[in-house]
Write an enzyme that holds these catalytic residues in place. Sequence first.
Site, PDB file in Angstrom:
ATOM      1  CG  ASP A   1      -7.377   5.366   3.319  1.00 46.98           C
ATOM      2  OD1 ASP A   1      -6.609   5.448   4.180  1.00 46.98           O
ATOM      3  OD2 ASP A   1      -8.324   6.058   2.834  1.00 46.98           O
TER       4      ASP A   1
ATOM      5  CB  CYS B   1       2.084  19.382   8.629  1.00 44.62           C
ATOM      6  SG  CYS B   1       2.390  18.607  10.255  1.00 44.62           S
TER       7      CYS B   1
ATOM      8  CG  HIS C   1      -2.980  12.921   2.977  1.00 46.64           C
ATOM      9  ND1 HIS C   1      -2.460  12.833   4.230  1.00 46.64           N
ATOM     10  CD2 HIS C   1      -3.912  11.910   2.936  1.00 46.64           C
ATOM     11  CE1 HIS C   1      -2.972  11.796   4.837  1.00 46.64           C
ATOM     12  NE2 HIS C   1      -3.878  11.406   3.894  1.00 46.64           N
TER      13      HIS C   1
END
Length: 626
Positions: free
Chosen positions: A474, A353, A424
């Site tokens: 993406d 995060c 990520h």
Amino acid sequence: MTEAVETKRPQDAQFEVPEAKKQHVEEKHDHFAKGMAPIKPEFIVSVDVSKSASYNDDEAETGERNNDDHKSKRKNKKKGQNKNREVKQNKEEIRLCPVLIDPEDSNECTKEKCRNTHNIEEYLAQKPEDNEGTCPVFEAIGYCPSGLKCRWLKSHYNHETKKLIKDLDLMTKSKESNYEVNKLKQELRFALQRNRYELGVSKEIIKELDIQKNITASQNGASMGEIDSSSTQDETKEKMASYIEQPFKISEKKKLDLRGAKIVSPLTTVGNLPYRRLMKTLGADVTYCEMALATPLMQGTNAEWALPKAHVSEYPGFGIQIATNQYSASAKVAEIISRETTHVSELNLNSGCPIDLLYKQGQGSALMDQPTKLVRILKSMNASSGDIPVTLKIRTGTRDNKNTAKALVERVLSEGDTAAITLHGRSRQQRYTKQANWDYIGEVGKVVQDWNNKKEDDKERSDIQRTNFIGNGDVYNFEDWHNAVNTDGIDSVMVARGALIKPWIFEEVESQQYLDKSSKERLEILRNYSNFALEHWGSDEYGVALARRFLCEFMSFTHRYIPVGILEKLPAKLNQRPPQWKGRDDLETLLGSDNYKDWIKISEMFLGKAGDNFQFIPKHKSNSYE
């Protein structure tokens, strides 16, 4: 009907074209080369993209202030976020006492100074006119828990007998397959709030890790003030002799196999229970609750314990994601979840995060810069979570051009039993700018693959389950998904914005083609979401307002979808800004509107007319047309 659209792929050229000439031809003939979505000319209303919205999804979802907004304020007043937006909904002016919601219950209010009305006729007389049609909650489960407060009351209330109508057969069926799970009992929540909850295994694990931490600090030359315990170094080493073996080895955990799984990312605000339930109907295999903070969970906070709730259809395949910066908190929360919840497939540690508030507290992506602490937290969770496997989510690193994920993953694999790792492909500093680095994701995936192969070859460890590796970033269509999953070392893909903008993305993954959803089909998806929201939050005035608010939050993403049928070429990329366009019918045009007032108009198709007291402020200023 949904129309399947074949993917258009360029044929092999018969002769080689010089690279310079290729570039010149593209610049000359591709009128969409400058970041514009390839919409067919007959559907373009205006080619001016300067007025189209510019989204910062990461900051918008977390409600963070856009630090650069004040710089562009004079240039464009409609850029950035609506800061400090109010999300609370107004309540009824005259409220019916809860004990009278169902007249048949014949309960009496025991409060001496109850502020609610006890006159049913007076309450019904001042209620707003009921919405047309049948109560969606009644249709789903055979009765309406909102009772007399329901906004569709006339569809399940007999005014002559003054009794609520109930479908006993449907009620029986719904109890078997349509209910919510992982609800914390009220007495347990009170015990947590009063610090009276009796912990077991986590106490011993925390003691063990305290000793290990003190030994490490002592070996590194730390002063006694930096050591948690007041014990001397010799006493600390003596305590290490009472080492407690972890009660659950990884082989005794629930098996977690995410290879080829269709995974929806944990999503703040929009990743609520109704949305996740919707995604399960659209092909998702794995869902996660919104990120929950460990400390409020330990304290029994109502709002935080609302996050791990799930619909029974989400299990198996439901994960709880937590954020923390202390192994003592993670151990306790892991034990509480393992003991008090019934439908959890994995416990995920959020170490990715990027928001400033968590980062400054040492939580989220800040843990990537503190690998020793991160490993201890994973160990505490593994030892305290019973048979629930523990997983990890990270980013490439905290700073641009300084990827640290590979080294971190190597350490996590060597020191802990982590059932899955999700990467990520962006750094914390990068947020959502620039494209995700899938080359680097592939490199880290190879590290995990090699580790799994070594475990299989090791006879002593061959019974330990493999570590899954998931890529993230993406993925907006089936080609992105399959390209990633077909890469060595990557078991599956976690989809975030792609599943918000196009909720049927997993149907496309399954069929391996673009689906041209009609406006009616897309409207039906929003209707289903609304019905799930009413079942979750209630069909009274307050529940309807919440359902409407979160439906608008959902549409703040779905309106960005450009229908396949109006595109010149596929796919449209997320970073391509669309010109003003019209749909193939009025409903399609309405569903693509970026004006939040149109979102409210759409909500009225399912939830009735929005009252004067309803408030909704969109995340982005560009959606605020006053």
